[in-house]
Design a protein around this motif. Structure first.
Motif, PDB file in Angstrom:
ATOM      1  N   GLN A   1      32.776  56.111  26.348  1.00 49.56           N
ATOM      2  CA  GLN A   1      33.751  55.038  26.105  1.00 49.56           C
ATOM      3  C   GLN A   1      33.381  53.819  26.945  1.00 49.56           C
ATOM      4  OE1 GLN A   1      37.760  56.182  26.889  1.00 49.56           O
ATOM      5  NE2 GLN A   1      38.564  54.113  26.709  1.00 49.56           N
ATOM      6  N   VAL A   2      33.203  52.699  26.275  1.00 44.38           N
ATOM      7  CA  VAL A   2      32.836  51.453  26.949  1.00 44.38           C
ATOM      8  C   VAL A   2      34.091  50.820  27.529  1.00 44.38           C
ATOM      9  CG1 VAL A   2      31.825  49.178  26.686  1.00 44.38           C
ATOM     10  CG2 VAL A   2      30.888  51.131  25.396  1.00 44.38           C
ATOM     11  N   GLU A   3      34.002  50.412  28.785  1.00 43.68           N
ATOM     12  CA  GLU A   3      35.152  49.809  29.440  1.00 43.68           C
ATOM     13  C   GLU A   3      34.688  48.743  30.420  1.00 43.68           C
ATOM     14  OE1 GLU A   3      37.515  52.587  31.676  1.00 43.68           O
ATOM     15  OE2 GLU A   3      39.324  51.376  31.479  1.00 43.68           O
ATOM     16  N   PHE A   4      35.463  47.657  30.468  1.00 47.08           N
ATOM     17  CA  PHE A   4      35.242  46.579  31.433  1.00 47.08           C
ATOM     18  C   PHE A   4      36.535  46.384  32.209  1.00 47.08           C
ATOM     19  CE2 PHE A   4      31.206  45.598  29.703  1.00 47.08           C
ATOM     20  CZ  PHE A   4      31.308  45.680  28.331  1.00 47.08           C
ATOM     21  N   VAL A   5      36.462  46.447  33.538  1.00 42.85           N
ATOM     22  CA  VAL A   5      37.644  46.321  34.374  1.00 42.85           C
ATOM     23  C   VAL A   5      37.468  45.142  35.316  1.00 42.85           C
ATOM     24  CG1 VAL A   5      39.143  47.445  36.045  1.00 42.85           C
ATOM     25  CG2 VAL A   5      38.076  48.803  34.222  1.00 42.85           C
ATOM     26  N   GLU A   6      38.319  44.134  35.108  1.00 45.37           N
ATOM     27  CA  GLU A   6      38.249  42.902  35.894  1.00 45.37           C
ATOM     28  C   GLU A   6      39.190  42.958  37.088  1.00 45.37           C
ATOM     29  OE1 GLU A   6      37.879  42.033  31.438  1.00 45.37           O
ATOM     30  OE2 GLU A   6      39.330  43.042  32.715  1.00 45.37           O
ATOM     31  N   SER A   7      38.811  42.263  38.157  1.00 48.47           N
ATOM     32  CA  SER A   7      39.661  42.166  39.345  1.00 48.47           C
ATOM     33  C   SER A   7      39.326  40.893  40.106  1.00 48.47           C
ATOM     34  CB  SER A   7      39.448  43.386  40.252  1.00 48.47           C
ATOM     35  OG  SER A   7      38.111  43.446  40.713  1.00 48.47           O
ATOM     36  N   GLY A   8      40.196  40.548  41.046  1.00 54.80           N
ATOM     37  CA  GLY A   8      39.923  39.426  41.932  1.00 54.80           C
ATOM     38  C   GLY A   8      40.699  38.158  41.654  1.00 54.80           C
ATOM     39  N   GLY A   9      41.505  38.160  40.601  1.00 58.37           N
ATOM     40  CA  GLY A   9      42.280  36.967  40.304  1.00 58.37           C
ATOM     41  C   GLY A   9      43.427  36.765  41.278  1.00 58.37           C
ATOM     42  N   GLY A  10      44.145  35.672  41.088  1.00 56.22           N
ATOM     43  CA  GLY A  10      45.286  35.388  41.938  1.00 56.22           C
ATOM     44  C   GLY A  10      45.698  33.941  41.825  1.00 56.22           C
ATOM     45  N   TRP A  11      46.516  33.523  42.775  1.00 58.68           N
ATOM     46  CA  TRP A  11      46.982  32.128  42.832  1.00 58.68           C
ATOM     47  C   TRP A  11      46.197  31.390  43.896  1.00 58.68           C
ATOM     48  CZ3 TRP A  11      49.106  29.568  47.004  1.00 58.68           C
ATOM     49  CH2 TRP A  11      49.596  28.270  46.735  1.00 58.68           C
ATOM     50  N   VAL A  12      45.808  30.175  43.574  1.00 56.70           N
ATOM     51  CA  VAL A  12      45.074  29.357  44.528  1.00 56.70           C
ATOM     52  C   VAL A  12      45.437  27.896  44.294  1.00 56.70           C
ATOM     53  CG1 VAL A  12      43.049  29.146  43.016  1.00 56.70           C
ATOM     54  CG2 VAL A  12      42.768  28.945  45.496  1.00 56.70           C
ATOM     55  N   GLN A  13      45.395  27.130  45.348  1.00 59.40           N
ATOM     56  CA  GLN A  13      45.658  25.699  45.229  1.00 59.40           C
ATOM     57  C   GLN A  13      44.441  24.978  44.647  1.00 59.40           C
ATOM     58  OE1 GLN A  13      46.828  24.457  49.191  1.00 59.40           O
ATOM     59  NE2 GLN A  13      48.980  24.839  48.732  1.00 59.40           N
ATOM     60  N   PRO A  14      44.661  23.823  44.042  1.00 56.82           N
ATOM     61  CA  PRO A  14      43.510  23.039  43.540  1.00 56.82           C
ATOM     62  C   PRO A  14      42.490  22.806  44.652  1.00 56.82           C
ATOM     63  CG  PRO A  14      45.548  22.135  42.699  1.00 56.82           C
ATOM     64  CD  PRO A  14      45.948  23.187  43.699  1.00 56.82           C
ATOM     65  N   GLY A  15      41.218  22.957  44.293  1.00 55.27           N
ATOM     66  CA  GLY A  15      40.151  22.833  45.272  1.00 55.27           C
ATOM     67  C   GLY A  15      39.761  24.134  45.921  1.00 55.27           C
ATOM     68  N   GLY A  16      40.546  25.183  45.698  1.00 56.90           N
ATOM     69  CA  GLY A  16      40.269  26.469  46.300  1.00 56.90           C
ATOM     70  C   GLY A  16      39.226  27.269  45.561  1.00 56.90           C
ATOM     71  N   SER A  17      39.005  28.488  46.042  1.00 59.07           N
ATOM     72  CA  SER A  17      37.971  29.367  45.490  1.00 59.07           C
ATOM     73  C   SER A  17      38.515  30.767  45.250  1.00 59.07           C
ATOM     74  CB  SER A  17      36.785  29.468  46.459  1.00 59.07           C
ATOM     75  OG  SER A  17      36.162  28.228  46.677  1.00 59.07           O
ATOM     76  N   LEU A  18      37.921  31.421  44.265  1.00 59.29           N
ATOM     77  CA  LEU A  18      38.172  32.830  44.003  1.00 59.29           C
ATOM     78  C   LEU A  18      36.867  33.474  43.564  1.00 59.29           C
ATOM     79  CD1 LEU A  18      41.527  32.816  41.956  1.00 59.29           C
ATOM     80  CD2 LEU A  18      41.200  33.771  44.245  1.00 59.29           C
ATOM     81  N   ARG A  19      36.758  34.773  43.794  1.00 60.60           N
ATOM     82  CA  ARG A  19      35.602  35.520  43.311  1.00 60.60           C
ATOM     83  C   ARG A  19      36.097  36.676  42.445  1.00 60.60           C
ATOM     84  NH1 ARG A  19      31.403  39.693  46.102  1.00 60.60           N
ATOM     85  NH2 ARG A  19      29.496  39.072  45.018  1.00 60.60           N
ATOM     86  N   LEU A  20      35.722  36.648  41.191  1.00 60.46           N
ATOM     87  CA  LEU A  20      36.097  37.700  40.264  1.00 60.46           C
ATOM     88  C   LEU A  20      34.993  38.753  40.185  1.00 60.46           C
ATOM     89  CD1 LEU A  20      37.533  35.584  37.302  1.00 60.46           C
ATOM     90  CD2 LEU A  20      38.648  36.282  39.432  1.00 60.46           C
ATOM     91  N   SER A  21      35.410  39.991  39.953  1.00 59.97           N
ATOM     92  CA  SER A  21      34.466  41.090  39.762  1.00 59.97           C
ATOM     93  C   SER A  21      34.805  41.816  38.475  1.00 59.97           C
ATOM     94  CB  SER A  21      34.550  42.084  40.923  1.00 59.97           C
ATOM     95  OG  SER A  21      34.236  41.482  42.153  1.00 59.97           O
ATOM     96  N   CYS A  22      33.791  42.410  37.867  1.00 64.10           N
ATOM     97  CA  CYS A  22      33.997  43.187  36.642  1.00 64.10           C
ATOM     98  C   CYS A  22      33.082  44.401  36.687  1.00 64.10           C
ATOM     99  CB  CYS A  22      33.700  42.353  35.412  1.00 64.10           C
ATOM    100  SG  CYS A  22      33.660  43.305  33.873  1.00 64.10           S
ATOM    101  N   LEU A  23      33.701  45.572  36.647  1.00 68.70           N
ATOM    102  CA  LEU A  23      32.958  46.829  36.646  1.00 68.70           C
ATOM    103  C   LEU A  23      32.843  47.343  35.228  1.00 68.70           C
ATOM    104  CD1 LEU A  23      31.657  49.202  38.187  1.00 68.70           C
ATOM    105  CD2 LEU A  23      33.939  50.209  38.341  1.00 68.70           C
ATOM    106  N   ALA A  24      31.617  47.578  34.800  1.00 66.02           N
ATOM    107  CA  ALA A  24      31.360  48.074  33.455  1.00 66.02           C
ATOM    108  C   ALA A  24      31.046  49.562  33.484  1.00 66.02           C
ATOM    109  CB  ALA A  24      30.194  47.319  32.834  1.00 66.02           C
ATOM    110  N   SER A  25      31.494  50.266  32.469  1.00 65.29           N
ATOM    111  CA  SER A  25      31.175  51.684  32.341  1.00 65.29           C
ATOM    112  C   SER A  25      30.958  52.014  30.872  1.00 65.29           C
ATOM    113  CB  SER A  25      32.299  52.553  32.919  1.00 65.29           C
ATOM    114  OG  SER A  25      33.521  52.315  32.261  1.00 65.29           O
ATOM    115  N   GLY A  26      30.231  53.088  30.619  1.00 66.88           N
ATOM    116  CA  GLY A  26      29.992  53.525  29.255  1.00 66.88           C
ATOM    117  C   GLY A  26      28.820  52.849  28.578  1.00 66.88           C
ATOM    118  N   ILE A  27      28.126  51.964  29.295  1.00 66.00           N
ATOM    119  CA  ILE A  27      26.943  51.308  28.743  1.00 66.00           C
ATOM    120  C   ILE A  27      25.822  51.360  29.775  1.00 66.00           C
ATOM    121  CG2 ILE A  27      28.212  49.738  27.237  1.00 66.00           C
ATOM    122  CD1 ILE A  27      27.736  47.524  29.351  1.00 66.00           C
TER     123      ILE A  27
END
Length: 116
Positions: A1-27
């Protein structure tokens, strides 16, 4: 079973930074170009960044120079570093292969909200 699981989002003020991650499985992750997509309220999902098997990256004009996509094949993970965030970057962010594996493989996504 192919699955993609995203994480790392949130609230940030303009000019800020975030780092998103995505773990893939089944491929066999290293066999697939990968992409980050986003869907803002009332808009269609759009492809914002892609990374090829060899690591070459491409970006939509609205994020070029601010976002950086990368991948770690040993960890079956793709990342999206987002800097200088703007309110118009507010959306649910998804990862998938490029092109998408199929319609059933969209995950829950991760919400990114940019506001003051």
């Amino acid at each position: 079973q192919v699955e993609f699981v995203e994480s790392g989002g949130g609230w940030v003020q303009p000019g800020g930074s975030l780092r998103l991650s995505c773990l893939a499985s089944g491929i066999i992750f290293s066999f697939y170009p990968m992409g980050w997509y986003r869907q803002a309220p009332g808009k269609q999902r759009e492809l914002v960044a892609t990374i090829a098997l060899g690591g070459r990256a491409n970006y939509v004009d609205s994020v070029r120079g601010r976002f950086t996509i990368s991948r770690d094949n040993a960890k079956n993970t793709v990342y999206l570093q987002m800097d200088s965030l703007k309110p118009e970057d507010t959306a649910i962010y998804y990862c998938n292969s490029d092109p998408p594996y199929n319609a059933k493989t969209w995950g829950q996504g991760t919400q990114v909200t940019v506001s003051s």
